[in-house]
Design a protein around this motif. Structure first.
Motif, short mmCIF file in Angstrom:
data_model
loop_
_atom_site.label_atom_id
_atom_site.label_comp_id
_atom_site.label_asym_id
_atom_site.label_seq_id
_atom_site.Cartn_x
_atom_site.Cartn_y
_atom_site.Cartn_z
N GLU A 195 0.81 -1.22 0.00
CA GLU A 195 0.00 0.00 0.00
C GLU A 195 0.85 1.27 0.00
O GLU A 195 0.36 2.33 -0.39
CB GLU A 195 -0.93 0.00 1.22
N GLY A 218 4.74 8.01 -1.89
CA GLY A 218 3.42 7.98 -1.29
C GLY A 218 3.29 8.96 -0.13
O GLY A 218 4.30 9.47 0.40
N ASN A 274 -8.13 13.69 -0.74
CA ASN A 274 -6.88 13.19 -1.32
C ASN A 274 -6.90 11.66 -1.28
O ASN A 274 -6.46 11.04 -0.29
CB ASN A 274 -5.68 13.72 -0.55
N GLY A 297 -5.17 9.34 -2.40
CA GLY A 297 -3.94 8.58 -2.27
C GLY A 297 -3.33 8.59 -0.88
O GLY A 297 -2.34 7.90 -0.63
#
Length: 327
Positions: free
Chosen positions: A58, A63, A138, A140
């Motif tokens: 993930e 990220g 958001n 992400g």
């Protein structure tokens, strides 16, 4: 012997203890968890929670991690994120110390400060609501949610608990502060399963709802909650001591008078441990308390006389925290 590292997560002192008999008058060994680049015990949980997300695929390079924190976890995640190539967004509130906020920003983190508490769930509830709002905007963002994340306590089950048991195989009582309850749950589970004779005493702040008490105003970040953490299970705590913030401040100053500059969470834990030992201690008892942090981030609050005087409103006898262990 020199220690050479290539990553800030590779350094953490695990076996340094302070004998509190001289400074506090109690036969308690204080496990110092602040000797790492984050300056607090939170580096363990931060690394563990991020590792799980990486293992699941993930989290990838570039990220974004988001988390609610009153300070120490935010600093720890800032270090983990910077060292592993992630962005980090921290949602905190006005009680977070200026030093902690500046440290996070210096490490490249984005810090949002919530200015008003939720009417029912306090500053923590307001922070969690803001985190959810940012996540909705958001897609992400990866929210670790330390309050509900089992990796929080599992990190301490694998590290902090075994570290204490190795040094003190004859341990009688262990004192741990209750914040997100990650340290408390991890250590309590470890000792319940491996050394069931150890008494685990939770230390909480007056005004915290974790153990079912009514909410109240709290000015010192760290321990205590206004929303009961989902990872918390009260059955793992054999006893609990509640500490007024005024007592936390007095204990911090008392320890500083012996040359130990500890943080607010540590002052609370030591204060609670001393209270419990005064009532239940014995000369032959082996007791350990866990110190989550040092005092560098609290120079503008706990160690600022003007700020501290607004919290300390009543005198406590000089021997309030003096232990009188029974034979």
């Amino acid at each position: 012997m020199a220690v050479i590292i290539a990553n800030p997560l590779d350094f953490n002192v695990e076996d340094l203890y302070v004998d509190l008999r001289q400074s506090v008058g109690c036969p308690i060994y204080l496990k110092c968890e602040g000797f790492n680049f984050a300056g607090s015990i939170k580096i363990k949980a931060a690394a563990a929670m991020v590792a799980v997300r990486e293992e699941r695929g993930e989290l990838r390079a570039g990220g974004t991690i988001i988390e609610s924190s009153s300070g120490n976890m935010g600093v720890a995640l800032s270090i983990v994120a910077a060292s592993r190539g992630y962005r980090f967004v921290c949602v905190t509130d006005v009680r977070c110390t200026l030093a902690a906020r500046k440290t996070m920003e210096a490490l490249g983190s984005e810090v949002h400060v919530v200015g008003e508490p939720d009417a029912d769930s306090g500053y923590l509830g307001a922070r969690l609501a803001y985190v959810r709002k940012l996540c909705e905007a958001n897609a992400g963002y990866i929210w670790l949610n330390q309050y509900a994340n089992e990796a929080n306590w599992r990190g301490h089950y694998r590290t902090t608990g075994p570290e204490i048991a190795k040094v003190f195989p004859e341990l009688d009582v262990l004192f741990i502060g209750a914040g997100t309850t990650g340290t408390l749950m991890g250590c309590a589970r470890y000792f319940r399963e491996n050394h069931p004779g150890v008494t685990v005493v939770a230390i909480d702040t007056v005004g915290s709802v974790t153990f079912g008490r009514p909410p109240g105003q709290r000015m010192i970040p760290g321990l205590g909650t206004s929303v009961r953490p989902p990872i918390f299970d009260a059955s793992y705590a054999d006893d609990v001591v509640y500490v007024e913030e005024a007592e936390t401040i007095r204990m911090c100053h008392r320890l500083a008078g012996s040359g130990y500059l500890f943080g607010g969470s540590t002052g609370t834990v030591v204060s609670g441990a001393a209270i419990w030992m005064k009532e239940h201690g014995r000369d032959d008892m082996t007791a350990v308390a866990v110190s989550p942090d040092f005092g560098g981030n609290y120079l503008d609050t706990i160690y600022n006389d003007e700020w501290a005087s607004r919290v300390v409103t009543a005198d406590v006898p000089d021997d309030h925290h003096r232990c009188g262990p029974r034979s």
